[in-house]
Each structure stands twice: as structure tokens, then as C-alpha cells.
Design a protein around this motif. Structure first.
Motif, PDB file in Angstrom:
ATOM      1  N   ASN A 407      -0.021 -14.647  -9.720  1.00 12.44           N
ATOM      2  CA  ASN A 407       0.486 -14.480  -9.134  1.00 12.44           C
ATOM      3  C   ASN A 407       2.223 -13.770  -8.651  1.00 12.44           C
ATOM      4  O   ASN A 407       1.840 -12.642  -8.183  1.00 12.44           O
ATOM      5  CB  ASN A 407      -0.101 -15.940  -7.778  1.00 12.44           C
ATOM      6  CG  ASN A 407      -1.614 -15.928  -7.850  1.00 12.44           C
ATOM      7  OD1 ASN A 407      -2.623 -14.787  -8.155  1.00 12.44           O
ATOM      8  ND2 ASN A 407      -1.884 -16.905  -7.907  1.00 12.44           N
ATOM      9  N   ALA A 408       2.559 -14.183  -9.282  1.00 11.09           N
ATOM     10  CA  ALA A 408       3.873 -13.915  -9.265  1.00 11.09           C
ATOM     11  C   ALA A 408       4.519 -12.683  -9.322  1.00 11.09           C
ATOM     12  O   ALA A 408       5.605 -12.058  -9.201  1.00 11.09           O
ATOM     13  CB  ALA A 408       4.809 -14.657 -10.296  1.00 11.09           C
ATOM     14  N   LYS A 409       3.165 -12.143 -11.082  1.00 10.40           N
ATOM     15  CA  LYS A 409       3.948 -10.512 -11.350  1.00 10.40           C
ATOM     16  C   LYS A 409       2.972  -9.620 -10.217  1.00 10.40           C
ATOM     17  O   LYS A 409       3.184  -8.404 -10.972  1.00 10.40           O
ATOM     18  CB  LYS A 409       3.105 -10.868 -12.659  1.00 10.40           C
ATOM     19  CG  LYS A 409       3.555 -10.998 -13.698  1.00 10.40           C
ATOM     20  CD  LYS A 409       2.830 -11.049 -14.997  1.00 10.40           C
ATOM     21  CE  LYS A 409       2.835  -9.935 -16.039  1.00 10.40           C
ATOM     22  NZ  LYS A 409       4.562  -9.446 -16.297  1.00 10.40           N
ATOM     23  N   GLY A 410       1.666 -10.127  -9.892  1.00 13.16           N
ATOM     24  CA  GLY A 410       1.255  -9.104  -8.689  1.00 13.16           C
ATOM     25  C   GLY A 410      -0.516  -8.517  -9.491  1.00 13.16           C
ATOM     26  O   GLY A 410      -0.513  -7.831  -8.867  1.00 13.16           O
ATOM     27  N   PHE A 411      -0.509  -9.116 -10.423  1.00 13.43           N
ATOM     28  CA  PHE A 411      -1.766  -8.781 -11.159  1.00 13.43           C
ATOM     29  C   PHE A 411      -3.030  -9.486 -10.665  1.00 13.43           C
ATOM     30  O   PHE A 411      -2.985 -10.664  -9.777  1.00 13.43           O
ATOM     31  CB  PHE A 411      -2.161  -9.220 -12.536  1.00 13.43           C
ATOM     32  CG  PHE A 411      -0.761  -8.496 -13.572  1.00 13.43           C
ATOM     33  CD1 PHE A 411      -0.203  -7.963 -12.544  1.00 13.43           C
ATOM     34  CD2 PHE A 411      -1.245  -9.143 -14.983  1.00 13.43           C
ATOM     35  CE1 PHE A 411       0.800  -6.604 -13.935  1.00 13.43           C
ATOM     36  CE2 PHE A 411       0.159  -8.428 -15.480  1.00 13.43           C
ATOM     37  CZ  PHE A 411       0.712  -7.340 -15.026  1.00 13.43           C
TER      38      PHE A 411
END
Length: 430
Positions: A407-411
Motif C-alpha cells: 500500500n505504501a508503494k502504491g501497488f
């Protein structure tokens, strides 16, 4: 599970529009600066016809160095200077190995008055045809002058031997506009999704995208999903033969049951214990019809995108029994991406972690399996940095552990079972 089967498809003649997206250009003129060429018509370079060690004088042009080397300038005529989003040079050559004689392709940068290195004969086998796709994805207008000229320089570093040129074409891609625009998901959309290619399809999930089997999912089901506002991605294997798919019998009628017969069998070895084998992806001349038909089926059924699987055969040499190179894989994967775009389909890069950086410009999004488990996820930052979405699954571990990371990586990530049935846990819930 996977054993072995059956590179590079011909570009079309000058100029042809495919789905109002890709224009393919053939050589308009050859200016020989050092050495000489045979007298075949330049039109023989409009398509790739030869593979392996085939030798048909009528289908290629021989390029012979003088006492020092060969230098030739190949000109192409583009319909217009502006508005192109991608340029790909396609070539098929044969000659000495690079350790004996180095041949290079360069593209003229008219704006900065210099030559850009785009390819060479590294990785080519001695006197075997070597197909290449050499893409340029930025500042395309720099390589087209005010008169629409595109210029390629092909030259050798010595006079050891000739190089035969079976294909040299340029493919120009127009930006996607209006109704012709294919799906290009971005990380900012934070899309939710479901990947189900086994079992009775559960269409009731409240997700943005479904990834389903191309063959087993009906056009009516796909249309119902789209009517509900879902994007539909259609899965098929582009890198393996699957014996249970009926289309193999259509395109290769000599394949029967667990064995084969015929003068040009695409398989090696007995199939009795296998129903899936790696493809020899160098043989795009054999694979182009069936892969194009699969893309057409995706269009016919209403798929928004395709997920071609098994796109990393070259790292599975022990299993494939085929001596594939990294360049073979790049050529094939780029060909698959270009084919999908020519049909108006979005296309995702499946796995092939080692080549993500080289292929990010060719694919619209990426799909990975188990990058968290194998500590490989950071390579996919190349996609998010380019504004392209990354989807993926983990089969082991707890979502409470890996979902905050994704979620933090935007995946957009899922926990799935290896069966890839209806069960899922989405990272949007963590």
C-alpha cells in the motif's frame, strides 16, 4: 509442469496503419558510404522471412565492407514530424559473431546532431538469423527531420565478412486518443482487482478490475462485468504450449493427442507425460498466427486488456531445452506488446523481473507473483515512476505483514491460493 515447444515477426510495408495506432515504414533509400550492397530491391527489407540458417538470396540484401569496413545510411519517410509517442526499429541480420566482427545500428538525432546507439549483434550466433526490436520511447520528434526523414546508420568495425539484412523497418506509434485509447492504469487510481482463472467465476466482487481466463470466460460474462463498470483483463499463455487449448489444433493440425507428426514439428521430444511446454520464442514466424488469433479473440470477447503469461522462458533454460538469450526474450516480449497495441488492447508485463527496466516503456502495467517473498519488488518502482500501475499476488505469508508495504508503494496486491480460484484477500482491506 512446463517443458518445451516451438523470432521475430515482420513489420508491414510502407506505410500501413494498424488500428489507427501504429505506422510501419520500409526503407525508402540506401546511401552506401563505405563498401557495397547487392542489387535486390529495398522492398525485400519490409518483412522478416528467414530464421535459423536459411538462405534465400531473393529475400535479403548483402552488405559487403570495403578494405576497412561497411557504412550504410538507410532512410525512411514518416507521414509527419510531430505526434509520435514511440519509435521501434525492427531488424533481422546474419553474419559473423560479435567477437569476430561487430555490427551496430544507430539512429540519427537531427535535433542534437548526433547518432544514438540502438542495437548491435551482441548475442547473435555465428551465421544464424538474429531478429531485434530496438525501441525509442522519448523525444521521438528528435529523430524525424522537417521533411519527415528518419535515418539509420548500420556499420561494421572491420572488413572480415559480409552482413546479410533480411529486414529493416521502423514502427511509429501514435498517442492514444479518443475511442482508440486503450486502458492505461495508474498507481494513483489505487485499483482493486480479482484474479481468477480456475473454478466457477465469482462476478459479484466489488472490485475495479477482473483478470480472467481468455478461453474459459464467455463474451456474455465479460460484457456483464463491463456493464457493472469493471475493467476486464484476459489471461492466456504466450510463452508455453497448453495441450488442452483447442486453437493449437487449428494452427498446427499435425499435432495429435500426446504426439505429433509432420515435416516441421514445433515440439521437441515425446509429449506423453506433458500437456504444457515452453515455446521457442525465437520462432515468431511460426507463432505469429496463433498469438494474433488469441489477441483477436480477446477483442471479439470484449476484453479491455490481455495478460500474456510465461514471458520469461530465457531464464528457464534447464526446463526449456532451448538456448534462449535475454535478447530473444526482449524481442518476443516487445513483439507481443506491439501486437496487443495494434489490436487496441492494453497489455501487462507478467513477471520477467530481470527485464522490467528494459520493458517498462513497452507495457502499460505490470503483474508480479511473489516479489515480496523473493525480495524483488523494488524493481517495479520503474513502472510506478513511469505512472503505470503494478498488480501482484503473494501465495505465502500474512496480508497484515505485506499489505502495508504494498500500500505504501502504491501497488495493488492480493493474497491468493496457488489454485487461483475465487478466494482472495485484497490489500485494500489493510
Amino acid at each position: 509442469m512446463i517443458k518445451q515447444l516451438l523470432g521475430f515477426v515482420a513489420a508491414m510495408a510502407v506505410p500501413v496503419l494498424l488500428h489507427a495506432e501504429i505506422v510501419n515504414l520500409g526503407v525508402a533509400n540506401i546511401d552506401v558510404r563505405k563498401g557495397s550492397i547487392s542489387n535486390q530491391n529495398v522492398n525485400v527489407l519490409n518483412s522478416r522471412t528467414l530464421t535459423g540458417n536459411q538462405d534465400d538470396w531473393s529475400t535479403y540484401i548483402e552488405l559487403a565492407p570495403d578494405s576497412n569496413r561497411f557504412v550504410g545510411l538507410f532512410d525512411f519517410k514518416a507521414p509527419q514530424r510531430q505526434g509520435w509517442s514511440k519509435l521501434v526499429v525492427n531488424a533481422n541480420t546474419i553474419g559473423e559473431a560479435a567477437s569476430v566482427q561487430r555490427w551496430r545500428f544507430q539512429l540519427r538525432d537531427f535535433t542534437n546532431k548526433r547518432w544514438l546507439d540502438i542495437g548491435n549483434n551482441n548475442g547473435a550466433s555465428d551465421w544464424l538469423w538474429h531478429g531485434q526490436a530496438m525501441p525509442v520511447g522519448q523525444s521521438i520528434s528528435n529523430y524525424i527531420n522537417a521533411n519527415g526523414r528518419i535515418r539509420i546508420r548500420y556499420f561494421s568495425n572491420n572488413a572480415t565478412d559480409v552482413s546479410n539484412l533480411d529486414q529493416l523497418t521502423v514502427a511509429l506509434t501514435k498517442p492514444n486518443t479518443g475511442n482508440d485509447q486503450w486502458w492505461q492504469p495508474t498507481p494513483e487510481e489505487k485499483l482493486t482487482w480479482q484474479w481468477q482463472i480456475n473454478g466457477n467465476l465469482n462476478t459479484s466482487l466489488d472490485v475495479d478490475m477482473y483478470d480472467v481466463d481468455l478461453f474459459d470466460t464467455s463474451a456474455a460474462t465479460i460484457q456483464n462485468l463491463k456493464n457493472d463498470g469493471r475493467i476486464v483483463v484476459c489471461y492466456f499463455s504466450a510463452g508455453t504450449y497448453e495441450g488442452w487449448r483447442d486453437d493449437w489444433a487449428t494452427h498446427f493440425p499435425f499435432i495429435t493427442g500426446d504426439d505429433y507428426s509432420g515435416s516441421q514439428p514445433p515440439f521437441a521430444g515425446n509429449m506423453a507425460d506433458w500437456d504444457e511446454r515452453w515455446l521457442d520464442i525465437r520462432r515468431i514466424d511460426l507463432l505469429q498466427d496463433i498469438m494474433s488469433a488469441r489477441m483477436d479473440l480477446a477483442v471479439e470477447k470484449g476484453c479491455d486488456a490481455v495478460e500474456p503469461d510465461n514471458m520469461d522462458a530465457y531464464i528457464n533454460g534447464a526446463e526449456t531445452g532451448i538456448n534462449l538469450t535475454a535478447q530473444d526474450q526482449l524481442d518476443y516480449n516487445r513483439w507481443i506488446a506491439n501486437l496487443a497495441h495494434s489490436k487496441g488492447l492494453s497489455v501487462g508485463l507478467k513477471n520477467d523481473v530481470e527485464q522490467v527496466a528494459e520493458l517498462v516503456g513497452d507495457f502499460d502495467w505490470a503483474l508480479n507473483e511473489q516479489c515480496y517473498q523473493y525480495n524483488e519488488c523494488d524493481v517495479y518502482d520503474a513502472f510506478t515512476d513511469a505512472g503505470k500501475a503494478v498488480f501482484g499476488v503473494e501465495y505465502q505469508g500474512g496480508p497484515a505483514k505485506f499489505c502495508p508495504y504494498f500500500n505504501a508503494k502504491g501497488f495493488s496486491w492480493l493474497k491468493k491460493s496457488l489454485a487461483l480460484n475465487a478466494w482472495r484477500q485484497g490489500c485494500e482491506d489493510f
